[in-house]
Write an enzyme that holds these catalytic residues in place. Sequence first.
Site, PDB file in Angstrom:
ATOM      1  N   ASP A  45       0.916  -1.192   0.024  1.00  0.00           N
ATOM      2  CA  ASP A  45       0.019  -0.102  -0.006  1.00  0.00           C
ATOM      3  C   ASP A  45       0.828   1.210  -0.095  1.00  0.00           C
ATOM      4  OD1 ASP A  45      -2.271  -1.533  -0.099  1.00  0.00           O
ATOM      5  OD2 ASP A  45      -2.580  -1.323   2.144  1.00  0.00           O
ATOM      6  N   THR A 159     -10.382   3.549   6.547  1.00  0.00           N
ATOM      7  CA  THR A 159     -10.310   2.432   7.139  1.00  0.00           C
ATOM      8  C   THR A 159      -8.703   2.249   7.733  1.00  0.00           C
ATOM      9  OG1 THR A 159      -9.675   1.188   5.258  1.00  0.00           O
ATOM     10  CG2 THR A 159     -11.950   1.037   6.045  1.00  0.00           C
TER      11      THR A 159
END
Length: 259
Positions: A45, A159
């Site tokens: 990520d 999130t």
Amino acid sequence: MSNDLKLALVVSDSIKAQEGAGPLRDAHDWVPAGEAEALVVLGGDGFMLHVLHEMLDKNWIRPCYGINLGTVGFLMNKNSHKRTIAERIGRARKIGVRPLEMRAVTQDDDEFSFYAINEVSLLRETRQTAKLEVKINGKVRMAELAGDGVLVSTPAGSTAYNLSANGPILPLGCNMLALTPISPFRPRRWKGAILPDSAEVEFRVREPGKRPVSVVADQKEIRDVRDVRISTARDKELTLLFDPGASLEERIFAEQFQA
């Protein structure tokens, strides 16, 4: 998406990503990034965010299909060899992500502007509690928020740090932002707010000399800020590509039903 799309391969410097890139290098006729219609991003990520930020900085935006060769891989697809990369991208679903634009002024009157795909966070720099005035669309909504800080999150970032700070999870496409306090002291019971992404959020640091505050737009930090203004960069929408049934939207749903 067409299977004969011109693709560029972008690989993280990590050992895992470099080793994983081996089978892919000979599996497709790759083109340089400057000629590509879409990017295949290998890594985690953090590397995907790095690639997206580079595109924003260069004003050169292309769809990105991530393959997870990192840790969490929330923004990535599984590393699978069941289909060719061209087939996977041909079947992929597009997800639009609108970044935030953060503009900050420091105590020395220096001005900075950065984009954030996940969130913009204001954080106290010392043991002294941060004190912030909060404005929405030019109107003071909170004269003084005291605590460790506050953040504004996109749905894609809801999130991440936002969730850890007990903020709400936002579905993609909801056109909303999360305004979430970080360890608030006063008002103690305030849990934050959900705002339309058309809103402009402003923070003024109270007592900046005594209570210095930094601002972080994803991974870029500015210290000793005085004023921060945050708005959605609608003209900089990014496109992430996901395998069917494994989209970012599905992952956001899943996060809300974990035990």
